[in-house]
Design a protein around this motif. Sequence first.
Motif, mmCIF file in Angstrom:
data_model
loop_
_atom_site.group_PDB
_atom_site.id
_atom_site.type_symbol
_atom_site.label_atom_id
_atom_site.label_comp_id
_atom_site.label_asym_id
_atom_site.label_seq_id
_atom_site.Cartn_x
_atom_site.Cartn_y
_atom_site.Cartn_z
ATOM 1 N N PRO A 1 54.844 13.413 0.267
ATOM 2 C CA PRO A 1 55.837 13.066 1.291
ATOM 3 C C PRO A 1 55.168 12.434 2.507
ATOM 4 N N ALA A 2 55.863 11.507 3.138
ATOM 5 C CA ALA A 2 55.347 10.860 4.347
ATOM 6 C C ALA A 2 55.047 11.909 5.407
ATOM 7 N N GLY A 3 53.911 11.762 6.088
ATOM 8 C CA GLY A 3 53.525 12.688 7.143
ATOM 9 C C GLY A 3 52.743 13.895 6.661
ATOM 10 N N SER A 4 52.598 14.046 5.344
ATOM 11 C CA SER A 4 51.854 15.180 4.802
ATOM 12 C C SER A 4 50.353 14.939 4.901
ATOM 13 N N ALA A 5 49.591 16.026 4.981
ATOM 14 C CA ALA A 5 48.133 15.919 4.985
ATOM 15 C C ALA A 5 47.652 15.455 3.617
ATOM 16 N N LEU A 6 46.636 14.607 3.615
ATOM 17 C CA LEU A 6 45.984 14.199 2.384
ATOM 18 C C LEU A 6 44.844 15.171 2.116
ATOM 19 N N THR A 7 44.789 15.712 0.897
ATOM 20 C CA THR A 7 43.820 16.765 0.609
ATOM 21 C C THR A 7 43.036 16.472 -0.659
ATOM 22 N N ILE A 8 41.769 16.887 -0.627
ATOM 23 C CA ILE A 8 40.914 16.899 -1.806
ATOM 24 C C ILE A 8 40.293 18.285 -1.871
ATOM 25 N N SER A 9 39.516 18.553 -2.885
ATOM 26 C CA SER A 9 38.814 19.827 -2.973
ATOM 27 C C SER A 9 37.388 19.650 -2.475
ATOM 28 N N TYR A 10 36.980 20.449 -1.501
ATOM 29 C CA TYR A 10 35.610 20.385 -0.990
ATOM 30 C C TYR A 10 34.634 21.138 -1.892
ATOM 31 N N GLY A 11 35.167 21.983 -2.774
ATOM 32 C CA GLY A 11 34.294 22.799 -3.611
ATOM 33 C C GLY A 11 35.108 23.789 -4.414
ATOM 34 N N ASP A 12 34.430 24.753 -5.005
ATOM 35 C CA ASP A 12 35.059 25.742 -5.875
ATOM 36 C C ASP A 12 36.139 26.517 -5.109
ATOM 37 N N PRO A 13 37.401 26.434 -5.524
ATOM 38 C CA PRO A 13 38.472 27.119 -4.794
ATOM 39 C C PRO A 13 38.517 28.619 -5.023
ATOM 40 N N THR A 14 37.677 29.141 -5.948
ATOM 41 C CA THR A 14 37.707 30.582 -6.209
ATOM 42 C C THR A 14 36.935 31.382 -5.175
ATOM 43 N N ASN A 15 36.138 30.708 -4.366
ATOM 44 C CA ASN A 15 35.246 31.432 -3.467
ATOM 45 C C ASN A 15 35.194 30.741 -2.106
ATOM 46 N N PRO A 16 35.823 31.310 -1.071
ATOM 47 C CA PRO A 16 35.883 30.636 0.219
ATOM 48 C C PRO A 16 34.577 30.636 1.007
ATOM 49 N N THR A 17 33.644 31.542 0.681
ATOM 50 C CA THR A 17 32.452 31.690 1.508
ATOM 51 C C THR A 17 31.577 30.430 1.549
ATOM 52 N N PRO A 18 31.323 29.727 0.432
ATOM 53 C CA PRO A 18 30.528 28.494 0.539
ATOM 54 C C PRO A 18 31.198 27.446 1.415
ATOM 55 N N LEU A 19 32.519 27.326 1.322
ATOM 56 C CA LEU A 19 33.223 26.363 2.174
ATOM 57 C C LEU A 19 33.105 26.767 3.633
ATOM 58 N N PHE A 20 33.215 28.056 3.888
ATOM 59 C CA PHE A 20 33.063 28.580 5.242
ATOM 60 C C PHE A 20 31.661 28.287 5.784
ATOM 61 N N ALA A 21 30.640 28.530 4.962
ATOM 62 C CA ALA A 21 29.259 28.344 5.407
ATOM 63 C C ALA A 21 28.914 26.873 5.598
ATOM 64 N N GLN A 22 29.448 26.002 4.750
ATOM 65 C CA GLN A 22 29.082 24.590 4.795
ATOM 66 C C GLN A 22 29.926 23.785 5.770
ATOM 67 N N TYR A 23 31.210 24.119 5.866
ATOM 68 C CA TYR A 23 32.116 23.274 6.641
ATOM 69 C C TYR A 23 32.692 23.955 7.874
ATOM 70 N N GLY A 24 32.458 25.246 8.031
ATOM 71 C CA GLY A 24 32.842 25.906 9.272
ATOM 72 C C GLY A 24 34.289 26.311 9.383
ATOM 73 N N PHE A 25 35.034 26.361 8.268
ATOM 74 C CA PHE A 25 36.406 26.855 8.312
ATOM 75 C C PHE A 25 36.628 27.804 7.136
ATOM 76 N N LEU A 26 37.652 28.634 7.235
ATOM 77 C CA LEU A 26 37.943 29.607 6.197
ATOM 78 C C LEU A 26 39.224 29.206 5.479
#
Length: 301
Positions: free
Chosen positions: A134-159
């Motif tokens: 839909p127009a106005g929606s965020a465009l998203t990709i996967s930064y990494g394994d979605p089963t484990n938030p800790t690597p994303l938290f450590a690498q990119y600074g968000f949870l």
Amino acid sequence: SSTGKFLSVFVPVGKKVPQTARAVVRVSMTKACTSCLPPYAGWLTSTERINYAHFAQALRQGWVPLSQETISNKEVVKWAYNVAFTRFHEVWQPERAKLIGPMADMLNHAADPNCAIEVDYSGNINVVALREIPAGSALTISYGDPTNPTPLFAQYGFLPQDCATIFCKAMHLEPQIRELGYDFAELLFQTETGEIAPKVWDVFLYSILQQNDPGAAQQFYAACQSGDEGTKEQYKGQYFEYTLAALKEHVYAILTDCEQLTMRAQSYDLNQHPRVPVIVAHNELVFNTFTMTAALLEQMG
């Protein structure tokens, strides 16, 4: 946008980039931040800083023709590192390569993304819609394994808020994890129930057998490698009491650590340590999950 269509990605002048966008967030954790994290998260954030140190050293050694003024500017070097490691996209055809995708770090993360980055044979990098957006929606990709938030938290600074599992945090059993050929992403606790993945039990039991019965450890190892579930269940039943006790010890130790680490983080000045809120949120996610796990273990005996 329609599925499969190419998208133009841009951020208007003056528009704030969403919190989860990847722009200039890596290497954001200081040593003080790392000291407030459980072992696995602390190890990952430390690894990020080590990678950055290697990057900066390569620049100082002249691998890239840059002026001394540029190389001596720590903020510029950190920015360059962030660009290189948040915009790169790895491809395998026609040969393995890591390419820089302009503006790729403006795409947000999602466990179920609506876009994908593709590279054609001319080397063009495209963002492709995976479904109707839909127009106005965020465009998203996967930064990494979605089963484990800790690597994303450590690498990119968000949870991430849409991860249903977390890694079991048993860093002291990393040798056993490697020997069994398991991956961190397989050793999970459910964030909504506290349930423990079967391979977590394997790792703890394997460690106990190594310490007390090397012959049985070899047989259990062979059963894990061959997928002999009958033999695995036989050993799990025989040593259940000890495996349960080891898991309880681990879980309660993590709970104690999380409380103490959170208290330490909350004692910091937010002006000097702006990452405190997300560190506390990460520790609370671990604490809440392991609290449920502890309750399940207590029900077992």
